[in-house]
Motif scaffolding. Structure first.
Motif, PDB file in Angstrom:
ATOM      1  N   VAL A   1      -0.442  -7.224  -5.260  1.00 27.29           N
ATOM      2  CA  VAL A   1      -1.036  -8.120  -4.266  1.00 27.29           C
ATOM      3  C   VAL A   1      -0.271  -9.438  -4.295  1.00 27.29           C
ATOM      4  CG1 VAL A   1      -3.109  -9.315  -3.496  1.00 27.29           C
ATOM      5  CG2 VAL A   1      -3.284  -7.039  -4.525  1.00 27.29           C
ATOM      6  N   GLY A   2       0.294  -9.810  -3.150  1.00 27.67           N
ATOM      7  CA  GLY A   2       1.056 -11.049  -3.052  1.00 27.67           C
ATOM      8  C   GLY A   2       0.237 -12.170  -2.458  1.00 27.67           C
ATOM      9  N   THR A   3       0.755 -13.382  -2.603  1.00 27.87           N
ATOM     10  CA  THR A   3       0.099 -14.575  -2.061  1.00 27.87           C
ATOM     11  C   THR A   3       0.999 -15.191  -1.001  1.00 27.87           C
ATOM     12  OG1 THR A   3      -1.023 -15.010  -4.156  1.00 27.87           O
ATOM     13  CG2 THR A   3      -0.824 -16.850  -2.605  1.00 27.87           C
ATOM     14  N   ALA A   4       0.445 -15.366   0.190  1.00 31.82           N
ATOM     15  CA  ALA A   4       1.171 -16.029   1.279  1.00 31.82           C
ATOM     16  C   ALA A   4       0.808 -17.505   1.239  1.00 31.82           C
ATOM     17  CB  ALA A   4       0.801 -15.417   2.624  1.00 31.82           C
ATOM     18  N   GLY A   5       1.766 -18.329   0.805  1.00 28.27           N
ATOM     19  CA  GLY A   5       1.513 -19.757   0.666  1.00 28.27           C
ATOM     20  C   GLY A   5       1.979 -20.547   1.869  1.00 28.27           C
ATOM     21  N   ASN A   6       1.135 -21.485   2.325  1.00 30.37           N
ATOM     22  CA  ASN A   6       1.469 -22.390   3.446  1.00 30.37           C
ATOM     23  C   ASN A   6       1.962 -21.632   4.667  1.00 30.37           C
ATOM     24  OD1 ASN A   6       0.872 -24.819   2.014  1.00 30.37           O
ATOM     25  ND2 ASN A   6       2.807 -24.582   0.919  1.00 30.37           N
TER      26      ASN A   6
ATOM     27  N   SER B   1       5.719 -18.950   2.402  1.00 30.06           N
ATOM     28  CA  SER B   1       6.339 -18.134   1.364  1.00 30.06           C
ATOM     29  C   SER B   1       5.413 -16.981   1.019  1.00 30.06           C
ATOM     30  CB  SER B   1       6.607 -18.980   0.115  1.00 30.06           C
ATOM     31  OG  SER B   1       5.390 -19.484  -0.407  1.00 30.06           O
ATOM     32  N   LEU B   2       6.016 -15.897   0.558  1.00 29.89           N
ATOM     33  CA  LEU B   2       5.242 -14.733   0.146  1.00 29.89           C
ATOM     34  C   LEU B   2       5.775 -14.280  -1.202  1.00 29.89           C
ATOM     35  CD1 LEU B   2       3.150 -12.559   0.595  1.00 29.89           C
ATOM     36  CD2 LEU B   2       4.781 -11.334   2.044  1.00 29.89           C
ATOM     37  N   THR B   3       4.943 -14.400  -2.218  1.00 25.74           N
ATOM     38  CA  THR B   3       5.344 -14.025  -3.573  1.00 25.74           C
ATOM     39  C   THR B   3       4.356 -13.006  -4.137  1.00 25.74           C
ATOM     40  OG1 THR B   3       4.136 -15.930  -4.464  1.00 25.74           O
ATOM     41  CG2 THR B   3       6.476 -16.225  -4.032  1.00 25.74           C
ATOM     42  N   PHE B   4       4.911 -12.028  -4.854  1.00 21.60           N
ATOM     43  CA  PHE B   4       4.068 -11.006  -5.455  1.00 21.60           C
ATOM     44  C   PHE B   4       3.936 -11.228  -6.955  1.00 21.60           C
ATOM     45  CE2 PHE B   4       4.511  -9.089  -1.409  1.00 21.60           C
ATOM     46  CZ  PHE B   4       3.432  -8.229  -1.270  1.00 21.60           C
ATOM     47  N   GLY B   5       5.078 -11.206  -7.677  1.00 21.15           N
ATOM     48  CA  GLY B   5       4.991 -11.409  -9.122  1.00 21.15           C
ATOM     49  C   GLY B   5       4.193 -10.305  -9.787  1.00 21.15           C
TER      50      GLY B   5
ATOM     51  N   LEU C   1       0.833  -1.214   0.000  1.00 22.07           N
ATOM     52  CA  LEU C   1       0.000   0.000   0.000  1.00 22.07           C
ATOM     53  C   LEU C   1       0.861   1.256   0.000  1.00 22.07           C
ATOM     54  CD1 LEU C   1      -2.657  -0.978   2.707  1.00 22.07           C
ATOM     55  CD2 LEU C   1      -2.677  -1.481   0.250  1.00 22.07           C
ATOM     56  N   ASN C   2       0.278   2.331  -0.563  1.00 21.25           N
ATOM     57  CA  ASN C   2       0.938   3.631  -0.462  1.00 21.25           C
ATOM     58  C   ASN C   2       0.485   4.355   0.800  1.00 21.25           C
ATOM     59  OD1 ASN C   2      -1.574   4.822  -1.018  1.00 21.25           O
ATOM     60  ND2 ASN C   2      -1.128   5.063  -3.213  1.00 21.25           N
ATOM     61  N   ALA C   3       0.944   5.583   0.983  1.00 21.44           N
ATOM     62  CA  ALA C   3       0.646   6.314   2.212  1.00 21.44           C
ATOM     63  C   ALA C   3      -0.835   6.630   2.350  1.00 21.44           C
ATOM     64  CB  ALA C   3       1.462   7.610   2.258  1.00 21.44           C
ATOM     65  N   ALA C   4      -1.574   6.600   1.248  1.00 17.73           N
ATOM     66  CA  ALA C   4      -3.007   6.868   1.288  1.00 17.73           C
ATOM     67  C   ALA C   4      -3.820   5.596   1.449  1.00 17.73           C
ATOM     68  CB  ALA C   4      -3.432   7.606   0.019  1.00 17.73           C
ATOM     69  N   GLY C   5      -3.155   4.427   1.537  1.00 18.29           N
ATOM     70  CA  GLY C   5      -3.865   3.168   1.730  1.00 18.29           C
ATOM     71  C   GLY C   5      -4.289   2.489   0.450  1.00 18.29           C
ATOM     72  N   ALA C   6      -3.857   2.984  -0.694  1.00 19.97           N
ATOM     73  CA  ALA C   6      -4.186   2.352  -1.971  1.00 19.97           C
ATOM     74  C   ALA C   6      -3.076   1.375  -2.359  1.00 19.97           C
ATOM     75  CB  ALA C   6      -4.367   3.411  -3.058  1.00 19.97           C
ATOM     76  N   VAL C   7      -3.449   0.373  -3.159  1.00 17.80           N
ATOM     77  CA  VAL C   7      -2.485  -0.636  -3.575  1.00 17.80           C
ATOM     78  C   VAL C   7      -1.508  -0.041  -4.590  1.00 17.80           C
ATOM     79  CG1 VAL C   7      -2.191  -2.865  -4.747  1.00 17.80           C
ATOM     80  CG2 VAL C   7      -4.099  -2.516  -3.165  1.00 17.80           C
ATOM     81  N   THR C   8      -0.204  -0.301  -4.379  1.00 16.82           N
ATOM     82  CA  THR C   8       0.815   0.094  -5.358  1.00 16.82           C
ATOM     83  C   THR C   8       0.932  -1.045  -6.367  1.00 16.82           C
ATOM     84  OG1 THR C   8       2.498  -0.765  -3.846  1.00 16.82           O
ATOM     85  CG2 THR C   8       2.084   1.578  -3.751  1.00 16.82           C
ATOM     86  N   ARG C   9       0.272  -0.872  -7.497  1.00 23.35           N
ATOM     87  CA  ARG C   9       0.055  -1.965  -8.438  1.00 23.35           C
ATOM     88  C   ARG C   9       1.350  -2.433  -9.120  1.00 23.35           C
ATOM     89  NH1 ARG C   9      -5.286  -2.460 -10.149  1.00 23.35           N
ATOM     90  NH2 ARG C   9      -4.675  -2.928 -12.286  1.00 23.35           N
ATOM     91  N   ASN C  10       2.375  -1.590  -9.130  1.00 24.65           N
ATOM     92  CA  ASN C  10       3.631  -1.986  -9.758  1.00 24.65           C
ATOM     93  C   ASN C  10       4.536  -2.784  -8.837  1.00 24.65           C
ATOM     94  OD1 ASN C  10       3.487  -1.292 -12.402  1.00 24.65           O
ATOM     95  ND2 ASN C  10       4.837   0.498 -12.281  1.00 24.65           N
ATOM     96  N   PHE C  11       4.208  -2.838  -7.551  1.00 24.46           N
ATOM     97  CA  PHE C  11       5.056  -3.599  -6.639  1.00 24.46           C
ATOM     98  C   PHE C  11       4.956  -5.083  -6.998  1.00 24.46           C
ATOM     99  CE2 PHE C  11       6.160  -5.953  -2.833  1.00 24.46           C
ATOM    100  CZ  PHE C  11       7.329  -5.322  -2.445  1.00 24.46           C
ATOM    101  N   GLY C  12       6.120  -5.723  -7.136  1.00 24.56           N
ATOM    102  CA  GLY C  12       6.170  -7.118  -7.556  1.00 24.56           C
ATOM    103  C   GLY C  12       6.523  -7.287  -9.014  1.00 24.56           C
ATOM    104  N   ARG C  13       6.504  -6.178  -9.767  1.00 24.57           N
ATOM    105  CA  ARG C  13       6.836  -6.252 -11.184  1.00 24.57           C
ATOM    106  C   ARG C  13       8.262  -5.773 -11.456  1.00 24.57           C
ATOM    107  NH1 ARG C  13       4.352  -2.882 -14.274  1.00 24.57           N
ATOM    108  NH2 ARG C  13       4.669  -4.200 -16.115  1.00 24.57           N
ATOM    109  N   GLU C  14       9.041  -5.510 -10.428  1.00 27.60           N
ATOM    110  CA  GLU C  14      10.402  -5.017 -10.588  1.00 27.60           C
ATOM    111  C   GLU C  14      11.257  -6.033 -11.343  1.00 27.60           C
ATOM    112  OE1 GLU C  14       8.509  -3.349  -6.927  1.00 27.60           O
ATOM    113  OE2 GLU C  14       8.838  -5.379  -7.709  1.00 27.60           O
ATOM    114  N   ALA C  15      12.320  -5.542 -11.993  1.00 22.11           N
ATOM    115  CA  ALA C  15      13.206  -6.426 -12.759  1.00 22.11           C
ATOM    116  C   ALA C  15      13.824  -7.491 -11.859  1.00 22.11           C
ATOM    117  CB  ALA C  15      14.300  -5.592 -13.426  1.00 22.11           C
ATOM    118  N   THR C  16      14.172  -7.115 -10.658  1.00 17.34           N
ATOM    119  CA  THR C  16      14.645  -8.069  -9.657  1.00 17.34           C
ATOM    120  C   THR C  16      13.612  -8.117  -8.546  1.00 17.34           C
ATOM    121  OG1 THR C  16      16.961  -7.595 -10.152  1.00 17.34           O
ATOM    122  CG2 THR C  16      16.484  -8.646  -8.038  1.00 17.34           C
TER     123      THR C  16
END
Length: 968
Positions: free
Chosen positions: A621-626, A612-616, A571-586
Motif C-alpha cells: 500500500v503506497g501513500t500519495a503525498g500532496n 509523489s507516490l511512495t510504497f516502501g 493488487l493481484n488479478a483476484a483483487g487482493a493486495v500484493t504485500r511484497n510490492f514496494g519491498r523490492e531491492a530497487t
C-alpha cells in the motif's frame, strides 16, 4: 586650458603632428584638458593614443572620429552620450575613463571600440557597441542595446528590454538582465537575476550563490549554481544543472539531469523543490542523478547455481557506480566473461540502464568453476556475484553438469495462471555441445520449492498445478511462506522432455523456483538432477482510496473521511493486495497520471499531476503525498508502471485509477478594466483614473479609478489555481463541471457589507443599459480560457433619470461560485484578489443662459458628482460626451418654437468636468423677432441625469438688457 585660437579650431587632428596645449611622446599625446568649441571635431588616427588629464564631456554638435588602434583616455570621466550619431565615427580603438565614469547613449549611438572605466553607463537610448566592455564597478546598459563583445564588471545591469548581447558576461558581485534580452555567451557571477519574460541565454551559466530565472525565460546550456530558482511559469534549462538547491516553479523544466552537489544515491533529488506540476521522472518532470562518472566502481554477475555443459548459461552483468551498487554506471562499458569468452556491451543504447545480458559456457563437467570478467574501462572495486535464484551473494563459482533440470517462466501477473517450463536435459554422447531430453513422454515426480529472490522474503507460496490439475502449494499450506523442502509434484513431460505446468502466485516479486529429481528405482536409479530459475510476478492493477469531489485546482486532494490521506494499493488479478510490492531491492517507479473525461473541446489544458507516490515497506500500500492538479475539469487520477523488475516481454505494465474527481477553481480574481487594457467589452467604458484629491479607493492606477452610478465599466473575472495561474479549462465550451459565477459589490472600507451604502440601501449591479437590468451572475458560457469580461454598472437606488445624493462609495467586486457543494471566491480569505473602484453619483448640470435672438448662445455644461456635501465639478472627467441628438429642447414660450430651434453639431466632450469654452453646448440664433424662453437638458446619458437649464432669447425680463457676445 588650450589657447583661444585652439578653442576656435574646427578640427583637432591627433595624427602625429603638434597639437597646442598637448605634449607628444612617440605616438602618445598628453593634454591637461580639451576646451572644444560647439562644433569642433576630434580625430585620432590609428596607432595614436590621447590622454586628457581632466574629465571630457562632448556635446551634440561636436564630433569624435577614431579608427584602428586609436586610444582616447580621460581622467577621470569620459562622456560622449550627447554626440549626434552621425558625428560619432568610432570604427576601432579604445575608450577609457581612468578612475571615473564612461557615458554614452543619450542618442542612439554606434561605436566599434573597447571600453574601460570604473563605472560604465550606456545611456537611456539604444546603443550598439562592438568590442569589450570592462568596468571595475557598475556596468549599466540601456534597453534595446546591441553589444558584440564580452562584458565584465563588479555589478552588471542590462536594463529591460530586448537587448542583444553576443559575448560572455562576468560580474564579480551580481548580474541582472532585463526582459526580452537575448544573450549568446556564458554568464558568470555569484548572483544572477534573469528578469521576466522572453529572455534567452544561449550558453553556460555559473552562479555560485543565487540564480533566478523568471517566468518565460530560458537557458540553452548547462547551469552550475548555489540556490537556483525557476519562477512560475515556463522557465527552463535545456542542459544539465549541478546545484546546491533548485526550486522548480509551475511548468519549470531542467531538460537534462539535475545533480545535487550533496548527492546521495538513495535520494538523488534531495535538493529539488518540485512545484512544476510534473512528477519526478515524468517525461517533462525533473530527473536527478550523479555527475558523470570516470568509470564503474565494480561489476556484478548474477548467475544460476548450476549449468549444463551442453548449453551456454545465461547471466546478467551490472556495472555498479558505488560499492553498494545502489546506482548504476551510466557510461559505456564492454566486458568479456569467463568461462566461455562471451562479450557484452553495457549502455550501448539510451537511456543507459547499466545492465547487459550475456552467458558463460564450459563443455566439461566440474563442480566449482570460477567466474570472471575483464572490462573496458577498468574498475576500482572487486567483482561481486549473486545467485539468480534468491539474489544471495556467492563466491563467484558455479557447477557445470552433464545433466540437469532447467526451470524458467515468462513474466506474469500475480494470481494469473501461467505456465512455467521444466526440462530434463543431458549432453549428447555424440556432440557435447548439444542437449538432448531425458524424460521423453514420461510422468515424473519432482521436488519443487520456491524462494524469494526480490524482495528477499515473503508470506505466500507458489502453487504448481500437477498432471491431474490440482494446485500444490510449495509450503505447508496456501497461506504460509515458501518452505525449505517445498513439495513433491508429479509432472507430465512431453516428447521433447518438457513439462509445462501452470503456476499461481498471489504476491509480487521475483520468485525463485528450484526443481530436484532424485531417483531411487527404475532405469534411472541413482540419477540426481537439480535446476533453478526465476519467475517475475507483477501486480495486475492499482487501486486508489476514495477521494473527495470536488477538489480545488492546485490544492492537495482531500480523502473521504475517516481516512487521513490518499492510499494506492497494488493488487493481484483476484483483487487482493500484493504485500511484497514496494519491498523490492530497487524501488519500482510508480507514475502518477490522470485520465480526463472533461473538458473535451479542442485545445484544452492537460497539465501533469503533481505529488509523489511512495510504497516502501508498507505491505503493498503506497501513500500519495500532496496529490494535486492545477486545472479544472473532471478526471481520474492514475497510477501506473511501464514494466516490473525490468521484465522482458511481457513487460508487465500495470495501471489503476481513482474515482471521478471534479476540479473547480481554487479562487477567482476580479479586475476593473482600465486604460492600457485591450479587452474592454464593447458596451462598457473604461473606468477613469481618479485624482488624488478625490480620495478614491486605492487600486489601479495608484489613485484608483471611478465610474458613475449606472455607467457600464468593464469587469474581468479570472478563474485561478492555488499558484494564481489561470485555469484555462474554465471555459464555456464545456460547462459540465462549471456553474454560474455570482458577482456582488462589497464595501471596500469594511470588506463585509453587501452593496453599500447602508443608507440609502438598495444598490445593485446592472448591465449598464438604458433598461438597467439587474445582474447577479456571469454565465459559464461567457468564460473563454478561464477569463470572462462583462459590462457591469453599479447603480445606487433611485428613479431613472433622477440624480441621487449619495456620497462617493468605495466598492470591491466579488466573484464566487458553488460547485457540487464546494465554493470558490475572489475574497482575500479564499486567497482571491478583488478589483476596486469608487462609484460616484453624477449628473450633467445644464446652466441657465440668456442672450440676443440674433446670436448663438453657449452653455458651459458640467459633469458633476455629489461629494457628500454638494454637487461639484468632476475634474477627473475628460471622457463624458454627448451629441446634439441627445439634447432636449422643451417648454418653448412666447415667440420661440421648439421644433425650429437648432443645436450646433457636436460632439460635446467635457474637459476636467466642463465643456471647454470653444466647444460649449451651442444653441443657434433663432432669428430676429423670435424671442422667448426654452428649457434645455441632456437626458441621453443614463449615468449622468441632466438638470434643466432655462435659456432666454431676446427681451424676456423688465429693464434694459445689454447683450455681450464673447468671441473665443
Amino acid at each position: 586650458m588650450l589657447g583661444a585660437s585652439l578653442a576656435q579650431a574646427a578640427t583637432l587632428n591627433f595624427n602625429g603632428g603638434s597639437v597646442a596645449g598637448c605634449t607628444l611622446s612617440g605616438a602618445q599625446y598628453t593634454c591637461a584638458t580639451l576646451a572644444l568649441g560647439d562644433t569642433d571635431i576630434v580625430i585620432i588616427a590609428s596607432g595614436i593614443g590621447v590622454t586628457v588629464n581632466s574629465s571630457l564631456t562632448m556635446k551634440y554638435n561636436q564630433g569624435l572620429t577614431m579608427s584602428g588602434s586609436a586610444a582616447l583616455t580621460a581622467r577621470p570621466n569620459l562622456d560622449i552620450r550627447d554626440i549626434n550619431p552621425p558625428n560619432l565615427k568610432v570604427t576601432g580603438g579604445s575608450l577609457t575613463a581612468d578612475g571615473g565614469t564612461f557615458s554614452m547613449g543619450a542618442q542612439e549611438q554606434t561605436i566599434t571600440a573597447n571600453v574601460a572605466a570604473t563605472t560604465i553607463r550606456m545611456g537611456s537610448n539604444n546603443v550598439k557597441v562592438t568590442g569589450s566592455i570592462s568596468a571595475k564597478g557598475l556596468v549599466e546598459i540601456a534597453s534595446g542595446s546591441v553589444i558584440n563583445g564580452p562584458i565584465s564588471g563588479a555589478t552588471v545591469n542590462i536594463l529591460a528590454a530586448s537587448s542583444r548581447i553576443q559575448g560572455d558576461i562576468t560580474a564579480t558581485t551580481s548580474l541582472t538582465i532585463g526582459s526580452g534580452s537575448q544573450v549568446t555567451g556564458n554568464l558568470t557571477s555569484p548572483n544572477i537575476d534573469l528578469k521576466a519574460s522572453g529572455l534567452l541565454v544561449t550558453g553556460d551559466v555559473k552562479a555560485s550563490n543565487t540564480l533566478t530565472i523568471a517566468s518565460g525565460n530560458g537557458i540553452k546550456g548547462n547551469v552550475e549554481g548555489g540556490d537556483v530558482t525557476l519562477d512560475s511559469s515556463n522557465a527552463y534549462i535545456t542542459g544539465n544543472a549541478v546545484v546546491d538547491h533548485i526550486t522548480l516553479g509551475w511548468q519549470g523544466r531542467v531538460q537534462q539531469t539535475i545533480t545535487c552537489k550533496a548527492y546521495t544515491p538513495s535520494n538523488p533529488c534531495s535538493c529539488v523543490t518540485n512545484n512544476s506540476g510534473w512528477a519526478f521522472n515524468e517525461p517533462q518532470g525533473p530527473k536527478c542523478g550523479p555527475s558523470t562518472q570516470a568509470g564503474p566502481d565494480h561489476f556484478q554477475i548474477t548467475h544460476p547455481p548450476t549449468a549444463l555443459t551442453c548449453a551456454p548459461a545465461p547471466v546478467t552483468v551490472t556495472a555498479c557506480a558505488d560499492a553498494a551498487c545502489s546506482s548504476v554506471y551510466t557510461g559505456a562499458a564492454q566486458v568479456t566473461l569467463t568461462p566461455g569468452g562471451a562479450t557484452a556491451q553495457i549502455n550501448s543504447v539510451q537511456p543507459p540502464t547499466g545492465v547487459a545480458t550475456s552467458s558463460v559456457a564450459q563443455t566439461t563437467a566440474a563442480g566449482s568453476v570460477l567466474l570472471g570478467l575483464t572490462s573496458t574501462p577498468a574498475t576500482t572495486g572487486a567483482l561481486v556475484c549473486r545467485s539468480s535464484v534468491d539474489n544471495s551473494l556467492t563466491n563467484c563459482r558455479m557447477a557445470f553438469v552433464s545433466s540437469a533440470l532447467q526451470v524458467s517462466g515468462i513474466p506474469r501477473y500475480a494470481e494469473d495462471a501461467e505456465r512455467i517450463a521444466i526440462s530434463a536435459l543431458q549432453a549428447s554422447a555424440s556432440n557435447p555441445r548439444a542437449c538432448v531430453p531425458l524424460f521423453a513422454n514420461q510422468n515424473k515426480t519432482l521436488q519443487l520449492r520456491c524462494t524469494y529472490a526480490n524482495p528477499d522474503s515473503g508470506t505466500l507460496p507458489a502453487r504448481i498445478q500437477n498432471k491431474d490439475g490440482t494446485y500444490i502449494p510449495l509450503a505447508a499450506n496456501t497461506g504460509s511462506a515458501c518452505s525449505a523442502t517445498g513439495a513433491a509434484v508429479q509432472l507430465a513431460f512431453d516428447a521433447n522432455g518438457l513439462a509445462t505446468p501452470n503456476m499461481l502466485y498471489a504476491d509480487a516479486g521475483a520468485l525463485g523456483l528450484t526443481a530436484t529429481y532424485a531417483s531411487t528405482s527404475g532405469s534411472d536409479s541413482g540419477l540426481t538432477m537439480t535446476g533453478s530459475g526465476n519467475v517475475i510476478v507483477g501486480p495486475k492493477t492499482f487501486l486508489f482510496s476514495p477521494i473527495v469531489t470536488p477538489q480545488r485546482a492546485g490544492l492537495a486532494v482531500l480523502p473521504v473521511a475517516p481516512a487521513l490521506g490518499i492510499s494506492v494499493s497494488a493488487l493481484n488479478a483476484a483483487g487482493a493486495v500484493t504485500r511484497n510490492f514496494g519491498r523490492e531491492a530497487t524501488a519500482q517507479t510508480v507514475l502518477l497520471g490522470r485520465s480526463i473525461s472533461a473538458p473535451v473541446f479542442t485545445g484544452y489544458s492537460d497539465p501533469a499531476v503533481a505529488g509523489s507516490l511512495t510504497f516502501g515497506n508498507n505491505n503493498g500500500v503506497g501513500t500519495a503525498g500532496n496529490l494535486s492538479w492545477p486545472e479544472v475539469g473532471t478526471l481520474k487520477f492514475t497510477a501506473s508502471i511501464t514494466t516490473y523488475l525490468g521484465a522482458a516481454q511481457p513487460a508487465l505494465p500495470a495501471t489503476g485509477s481513482s474515482n471521478d474527481v471534479q476540479y473547480i477553481p481554487h479562487h477567482f480574481k476580479t479586475d476593473i478594466i482600465v486604460a492600457g487594457d485591450t479587452d474592454l467589452p464593447a458596451s462598457a467604458t473604461l473606468a477613469a483614473p481618479c485624482l488624488s484629491a478625490m480620495k478614491c479607493v486605492v487600486g489601479v492606477p495608484p489613485a484608483g479609478v471611478y465610474s458613475y452610478s449606472g455607467q457600464a465599466f468593464g469587469l474581468r473575472v479570472t478563474a485561478q489555481n492555488l499558484a494564481n495561474v489561470t485555469t484555462r479549462n474554465f471555459d464555456g465550451r464545456d460547462t459540465t463541471y462549471m456553474a454560474p459565477v455570482q458577482v456582488q459589490g462589497w464595501d471596500a472600507a469594511k470588506g463585509e457589507q453587501l452593496f453599500p451604502p447602508a443608507s440609502p440601501s438598495g444598490s445593485r449591479l446592472t448591465d449598464g443599459s438604458s433598461a438597467q437590468t439587474t445582474v447577479t451572475a456571469i454565465a459559464p458560457e461567457k468564460f473563454t480560457l478561464g477569463v470572462a469580461r462583462a459590462p457591469l454598472a453599479y447603480r445606487f437606488p433611485g428613479n431613472s433619470g433622477v440624480a441621487v445624493k449619495v456620497a462617493p462609495t468605495h466598492v470591491l467586486l466579488r466573484a464566487s461560485g458553488t460547485f457540487a457543494g464546494a465554493s470558490a471566491s475572489s475574497a482575500p480569505a479564499a486567497s482571491g484578489t478583488e478589483g476596486a473602484l469608487t462609484i460616484l453619483s453624477g449628473r450633467l448640470m445644464v446652466p441657465h443662459g440668456y442672450g440676443s435672438e440674433l446670436y448663438p448662445l453657449r452653455l458651459a455644461v458640467q459633469a458633476q458628482y455629489w461629494d457628500g456635501a454638494g454637487w461639484v465639478a468632476n475634474l477627473a472627467d475628460s471622457i463624458s460626451s454627448f451629441s446634439k441628438a441627445q439634447v432636449l429642447l422643451n417648454n418653448c414660450k412666447k415667440a420661440l418654437v421648439c421644433g425650429d430651434l437648432q443645436v450646433a453639431d457636436g460632439p460635446y466632450t467635457v474637459n476636467k468636468g466642463e465643456l471647454p469654452k470653444n466647444k460649449q453646448l451651442t444653441l443657434l440664433a433663432p432669428g430676429a423677432g423670435r424671442t422667448g424662453s426654452v428649457d434645455v437638458s441632456v437626458p441621453g446619458l443614463i449615468y449622468l441625469p441632466s438638470t434643466v437649464g432655462t435659456v432666454v432669447f431676446g427681451v424676456f425680463k423688465s429693464g434694459p438688457v445689454i447683450y455681450i457676445r464673447e468671441m473665443y
